[in-house]
Write a protein that holds these residues in place. Structure first.
Motif, PDB file in Angstrom:
ATOM      1  N   GLY A 173       0.819  -1.212   0.000  1.00 19.26           N
ATOM      2  CA  GLY A 173       0.000   0.000   0.000  1.00 19.26           C
ATOM      3  C   GLY A 173       0.849   1.257   0.000  1.00 19.26           C
ATOM      4  N   LEU A 174       1.905   1.252   0.801  1.00 19.13           N
ATOM      5  CA  LEU A 174       2.799   2.412   0.836  1.00 19.13           C
ATOM      6  C   LEU A 174       3.530   2.576  -0.494  1.00 19.13           C
ATOM      7  N   ALA A 175       3.938   1.457  -1.100  1.00 16.66           N
ATOM      8  CA  ALA A 175       4.609   1.540  -2.394  1.00 16.66           C
ATOM      9  C   ALA A 175       3.684   2.123  -3.450  1.00 16.66           C
ATOM     10  N   LEU A 176       2.421   1.685  -3.454  1.00 13.78           N
ATOM     11  CA  LEU A 176       1.458   2.212  -4.417  1.00 13.78           C
ATOM     12  C   LEU A 176       1.268   3.707  -4.230  1.00 13.78           C
ATOM     13  N   MET A 177       1.107   4.153  -2.998  1.00 13.43           N
ATOM     14  CA  MET A 177       0.893   5.578  -2.738  1.00 13.43           C
ATOM     15  C   MET A 177       2.147   6.391  -3.038  1.00 13.43           C
ATOM     16  N   ALA A 178       3.307   5.877  -2.634  1.00 10.95           N
ATOM     17  CA  ALA A 178       4.548   6.633  -2.805  1.00 10.95           C
ATOM     18  C   ALA A 178       4.917   6.793  -4.278  1.00 10.95           C
ATOM     19  N   LEU A 179       4.694   5.760  -5.075  1.00 11.78           N
ATOM     20  CA  LEU A 179       5.078   5.815  -6.488  1.00 11.78           C
ATOM     21  C   LEU A 179       4.117   6.646  -7.327  1.00 11.78           C
ATOM     22  N   ARG A 220      17.224   6.003  -6.280  1.00  8.24           N
ATOM     23  CA  ARG A 220      18.535   6.408  -5.763  1.00  8.24           C
ATOM     24  C   ARG A 220      18.349   7.527  -4.746  1.00  8.24           C
ATOM     25  N   VAL A 221      18.992   7.382  -3.604  1.00 11.53           N
ATOM     26  CA  VAL A 221      18.948   8.401  -2.551  1.00 11.53           C
ATOM     27  C   VAL A 221      20.228   9.221  -2.625  1.00 11.53           C
ATOM     28  N   ALA A 246      12.742   5.606   0.855  1.00  8.38           N
ATOM     29  CA  ALA A 246      14.059   5.111   1.241  1.00  8.38           C
ATOM     30  C   ALA A 246      13.936   3.790   1.999  1.00  8.38           C
ATOM     31  N   GLU A 247      12.959   3.697   2.882  1.00  8.35           N
ATOM     32  CA  GLU A 247      12.745   2.467   3.638  1.00  8.35           C
ATOM     33  C   GLU A 247      12.263   1.336   2.733  1.00  8.35           C
ATOM     34  N   LEU A 248      11.351   1.645   1.815  1.00  9.24           N
ATOM     35  CA  LEU A 248      10.865   0.638   0.885  1.00  9.24           C
ATOM     36  C   LEU A 248      11.984   0.138  -0.024  1.00  9.24           C
ATOM     37  N   THR A 249      12.847   1.054  -0.454  1.00  8.59           N
ATOM     38  CA  THR A 249      13.964   0.689  -1.320  1.00  8.59           C
ATOM     39  C   THR A 249      14.919  -0.256  -0.607  1.00  8.59           C
ATOM     40  N   GLN A 250      15.208   0.053   0.633  1.00 14.08           N
ATOM     41  CA  GLN A 250      16.111  -0.797   1.400  1.00 14.08           C
ATOM     42  C   GLN A 250      15.517  -2.186   1.609  1.00 14.08           C
ATOM     43  N   ALA A 251      14.224  -2.249   1.855  1.00 16.25           N
ATOM     44  CA  ALA A 251      13.569  -3.537   2.082  1.00 16.25           C
ATOM     45  C   ALA A 251      13.468  -4.356   0.799  1.00 16.25           C
ATOM     46  N   ALA A 252      13.289  -3.679  -0.348  1.00 18.92           N
ATOM     47  CA  ALA A 252      13.090  -4.387  -1.617  1.00 18.92           C
ATOM     48  C   ALA A 252      14.378  -4.908  -2.220  1.00 18.92           C
TER      49      ALA A 252
END
Length: 237
Positions: free
Chosen positions: A82-88, A108-109, A137-143
């Protein structure tokens, strides 16, 4: 010539092409499929239903924040998706068809904490909104190098991949359902309300020109007299 094969080609084989070009190719291929089916099986083509191409209205800021809070309380993978959908969409302005292809290493951060999406298949540079930087940033690290949205799938493109998530997870009464197109509209309108150059907004949205933003100005209030005069006057030499 299956429809899912055609859709997969559009997403992967036409990366970096304008959205209108991809839509044209998709239409041609589907018409070709209909002709082949008619010749081989004698089946008539399906009835075409014209979809409303007008943009959906943006979310009000208060309801968008409440939707984000609701997503934050979802369990496990549902929360991350859900967060990925909203953030993107609301954070980066991606179109629904672009969301499934994004991987963690596509983002990229920078040293300043800015999150940018700059990959060849997208064909443009997107700087994500500051309010979504920490989440991305958190989603990227987790993915890692996996997909950001619904990473459990084995194919990049799947029918109704994006729309099926809001259909499964519905917020409590009083909140509108999540819709990727509406989240993207919110991103566009927010930028226009801040008087950011329409040409820059159109480029970041993957549109051919600022003329495509015309329908979105319906939700952009006019400038007040003092603000308009200050902009027209410009800075002192």
């Amino acid at each position: 010539m299956r429809t899912e094969t055609i859709d997969a080609f559009i997403l992967r084989g036409l990366r970096g092409r304008p959205g209108s070009t991809a839509q044209t190719f998709r239409t041609w291929l589907r018409r070709t499929r209909e002709a082949l089916v008619w010749v081989q099986r004698g089946e008539a083509p399906p009835i075409r239903i014209a979809a409303d191409r007008r943009p959906q209205p943006p979310y009000e800021l208060g309801k968008l924040n409440r939707l984000r809070s609701w997503v934050e309380l979802l369990p496990g993978r549902a929360r991350l998706d859900g967060l990925a959908l909203m953030a993107l969409t609301a954070g980066c302005g991606l179109a629904p068809g672009e969301v499934p292809a994004v991987r963690g290493n596509d983002l990229r951060v920078t040293a300043q904490g800015m999150v940018v999406l700059d990959v060849p298949w997208l064909g443009r540079l997107v700087a994500c909104r500051s309010g979504w930087e920490q989440t991305l940033a958190e989603l990227t690290q987790a993915a890692g190098d996996g997909y950001l949205f619904r990473p459990g799938r084995k194919v990049e493109a799947a029918k109704n991949l994006v729309s099926s998530w809001p259909a499964r997870y519905r917020p409590h009464p009083g909140l509108p359902p999540l819709a990727a197109r509406r989240l993207r509209t919110t991103w566009i309108v927010d930028l226009l309300r801040q008087r950011i150059d329409p040409a820059l907004v159109a480029d970041a949205a993957g549109m051919r020109s600022a003329a495509a933003l015309g329908p979105y100005f319906h939700w952009v209030p006019p400038l007040g007299p003092e603000q308009a005069a200050a902009l027209l006057r410009g800075p002192r030499p």
